[in-house]
Motif scaffolding. Structure first.
Motif, mmCIF file in Angstrom:
data_model
loop_
_atom_site.group_PDB
_atom_site.id
_atom_site.type_symbol
_atom_site.label_atom_id
_atom_site.label_comp_id
_atom_site.label_asym_id
_atom_site.label_seq_id
_atom_site.Cartn_x
_atom_site.Cartn_y
_atom_site.Cartn_z
ATOM 1 N N GLU A 1 -15.339 -14.374 -49.611
ATOM 2 C CA GLU A 1 -16.692 -14.169 -50.488
ATOM 3 C C GLU A 1 -16.533 -13.825 -52.083
ATOM 4 O O GLU A 1 -17.166 -13.911 -52.688
ATOM 5 C CB GLU A 1 -17.393 -13.133 -49.443
ATOM 6 C CG GLU A 1 -18.121 -13.477 -48.339
ATOM 7 C CD GLU A 1 -18.681 -12.717 -47.212
ATOM 8 O OE1 GLU A 1 -18.781 -11.343 -47.808
ATOM 9 O OE2 GLU A 1 -18.947 -12.988 -46.323
ATOM 10 N N ASP A 2 -15.547 -12.693 -51.985
ATOM 11 C CA ASP A 2 -15.280 -11.970 -53.213
ATOM 12 C C ASP A 2 -13.819 -11.903 -53.672
ATOM 13 O O ASP A 2 -13.157 -10.809 -53.413
ATOM 14 C CB ASP A 2 -15.954 -10.399 -53.072
ATOM 15 C CG ASP A 2 -15.708 -9.837 -54.387
ATOM 16 O OD1 ASP A 2 -15.580 -10.314 -55.386
ATOM 17 O OD2 ASP A 2 -15.804 -8.475 -54.330
ATOM 18 N N THR B 1 -12.484 -12.847 -44.370
ATOM 19 C CA THR B 1 -13.876 -13.350 -44.870
ATOM 20 C C THR B 1 -14.088 -12.677 -46.118
ATOM 21 O O THR B 1 -14.827 -13.223 -46.988
ATOM 22 C CB THR B 1 -14.996 -13.086 -43.563
ATOM 23 O OG1 THR B 1 -14.240 -13.431 -42.618
ATOM 24 C CG2 THR B 1 -16.353 -13.804 -43.743
ATOM 25 N N TYR B 2 -14.134 -11.342 -46.252
ATOM 26 C CA TYR B 2 -14.527 -10.539 -47.360
ATOM 27 C C TYR B 2 -13.821 -11.225 -48.626
ATOM 28 O O TYR B 2 -14.216 -11.270 -49.667
ATOM 29 C CB TYR B 2 -14.140 -9.033 -47.353
ATOM 30 C CG TYR B 2 -14.997 -8.315 -46.291
ATOM 31 C CD1 TYR B 2 -16.218 -8.678 -46.205
ATOM 32 C CD2 TYR B 2 -14.530 -7.298 -45.645
ATOM 33 C CE1 TYR B 2 -17.259 -7.785 -45.129
ATOM 34 C CE2 TYR B 2 -15.008 -6.368 -44.892
ATOM 35 C CZ TYR B 2 -16.600 -6.893 -44.521
ATOM 36 O OH TYR B 2 -17.036 -6.088 -43.636
#
Lengths: 297, 237
Positions: B182-183, B178-179
């Motif tokens: 996001e980035d 997920t991180y």
């Protein structure tokens, strides 16, 4: 007199030893409280070749074996182990009534071979010992030729109809004992001239010449070097295809190498019987564990 | 046998030999445990000095592994051990393999720690690292403790802990993914975190292996490759 009787009488072997070792034990202050009433593990099997129920053995007043219950399966190799004087040899000798020859020795309980009692009054003990042959600790060939050593049994039991057949029995027996190639050119030389290992294989050939069903071996390799021992052990594995074998041994490695099941005796009691694999990796009873790992019991 | 009675042999030398492999194993375990603790700390604190220390210890662990292995070989050749003695030698011989691998995983974590420390601080993933790190450290500690005390119940607990570490690891990986979504700039960095998590999870597996060896050693039961429930039943039967 049977073949095996003669064999033993000729060397005066072992018989004298066992009672004295039992005597030795009686002076030891060892507690029997840890000994289970019935052997742990799997002493009984289905369709056994031999069965022993509540077998007691006495030398005079002294009891050497206590209420042993054990089955020997068909074509298995069963090893009896235990410290000196534990009764394993005494027990082995019950199986073909060798203890009958010891004055003062009394055997109680029931022993059956193929569901027939070996104590049956109608049973001829000589033919019993032909069916349940024995090989001793020290090789004890007759002071006769190699050929005669093997031919003697079949002759007295009338197993051969003529010379040709007898020759055949001698050859097959020596082959089965893995000795034929080494002696085929000197069959008329004395059996006592062979090396220790060869003599023991000659004794095995002599035992199998009368087509026994069970072969009892009482420390058959203790007088042999490692090479001769390895040959006998290899032979035991081959023989187990056709015979049922019960072997008493002081060498635990030997029991581990050759047997399918192992029975541990302690002070005249059968403590544990299990698959050899289990006995040597994960024995059930503390006393078995202590003995095979060399601990104080 | 719950009590291994290592000092009960008729041969005093044999008593000593067995006691020696056991204490050497525990000593090796202590070194490896420190490596794990230091590797996790190096990662959390971005401490490259501590990480270098972990890497330097690797040789020491390898030497220890080889010498214990040699001792086991000697015992097998000279003593032909049976029953619980045989199981002890086999369990030690297998456990040192797991310990050495744990050392390797700790060294990997130390290397990621060095790389991450060069990239500067970023707290993402650290909570997961800390949590799983603590869990596997406890597992390793408990497994060695179970070995030292021949404690089957403790070993069963370690097997149970491994199950929860596996679950936590799966959750953590999902978080990291997920991180990364996001980035995407953090992907390189997050990959190092993921590798470190993977190494920790492997340490947990090796801890479980050690616990399984303890059960084999004490009970003579092979509890490898079966579920926690089955392990529990088999070990207690």
């Amino acid at each position: 007199m049977s073949l095996t009787d003669t064999a033993d009488a000729s060397t005066g072997l072992a018989f004298g030893d066992e009672p004295s070792t039992v005597q030795e034990n009686s002076s030891m202050d060892v507690s029997t409280s840890d000994i289970p009433e019935t052997a742990v593990g799997q002493p009984l099997v289905s369709d056994p070749k031999m069965t022993m129920r509540n077998v007691d053995v006495f030398y005079g007043e002294k009891q050497a074996i206590f209420k042993v219950n054990l089955d020997i399966a068909r074509n298995e190799v069963i090893a009896m182990i235990g410290p000196s004087g534990c009764g394993k040899s005494t027990f082995l000798r019950c199986l073909n009534r060798m203890n009958d020859t010891i004055v003062d020795c009394r055997v109680g309980g029931q022993i059956e071979l193929d569901e027939n009692s070996i104590f049956d009054a109608k049973l001829d003990v000589v033919s019993l010992r032909a069916r349940v042959g024995m090989v001793f600790q020290k090789p004890n060939p007759f002071p006769k030729s190699i050929y005669e050593n093997v031919a003697y049994g079949p002759k007295i039991h009338g197993l051969a109809s003529g010379r040709t057949e007898l020759d055949e029995i001698v050859e097959t027996s020596l082959q089965k004992a893995g000795l034929w190639d080494e002696v085929k050119d000197r069959l008329q030389e004395p059996g006592t001239g062979l090396s220790g290992g060869q003599q023991q294989r000659l004794c095995i050939a002599r035992a199998i010449a009368v087509s026994p069903e069970v072969i009892l071996m009482d420390e058959p390799c203790s007088a042999l070097d490692p090479i001769a021992t390895a040959k006998i052990e290899e032979l035991i594995a081959e023989l187990s295809e056709n015979f049922t074998i019960a072997i008493v041994t002081h060498s635990m490695q030997q029991a581990a190498r050759v047997s399918d099941r192992t029975a541990y005796f302690h002070l005249g009691y059968l403590v544990e019987v299990n698959d050899t694999e289990t006995v040597f990796t994960n024995p059930s009873h503390r006393l078995t564990e202590a003995y095979i790992t060399g601990r104080f019991g | 046998m719950d009590n291994m009675n290592l000092d009960q042999h008729i041969s005093q030398r044999f008593n000593q030999d067995l006691e020696e492999i056991r204490s050497d194993l525990l000593e090796m375990g202590g070194i490896v445990e420190n490596q794990v603790v230091d590797a996790i700390a190096a990662l959390m604190d971005a401490d490259s000095e501590k990480a270098s220390k972990v890497l330097k210890t690797e040789d020491k662990v390898d030497i220890k592994e080889k010498s214990i292995d040699e001792e086991c070989t000697q015992i097998l050749a000279r003593r032909q051990p049976a029953a619980s003695d045989l199981r002890l030698v086999l369990a030690v011989s297998k456990t040192i393999l797991d310990l050495e691998r744990i050392g390797d995983e700790a060294a990997k974590i130390a290397r990621y720690a060095i790389e991450l420390s060069e990239e500067g601080e970023s707290p993402r993933g650290y909570i997961e690292i800390r949590h799983i790190g603590n869990c596997v450290h406890k597992m390793l500690h408990d497994a060695l403790d179970a070995f030292a005390r021949f404690d089957v119940e403790q070993a069963i607990k370690v097997v149970k802990q491994d199950k929860s570490v596996d679950q936590d690891y799966a959750t953590a990986i999902r978080e990291m993914i997920t991180y990364m979504f996001e980035d995407p700039h953090s992907i390189t960095r997050m990959m190092n975190i993921i590798w470190a998590l993977r190494a920790l999870e492997r340490i947990g597996d090796h801890g479980r292996n050690i616990a399984e060896q303890v059960i084999y050693l004490v009970k003579g039961k092979d509890v490898r490759h079966i579920s926690y429930k089955e392990v529990k039943e088999k070990a207690r039967s």
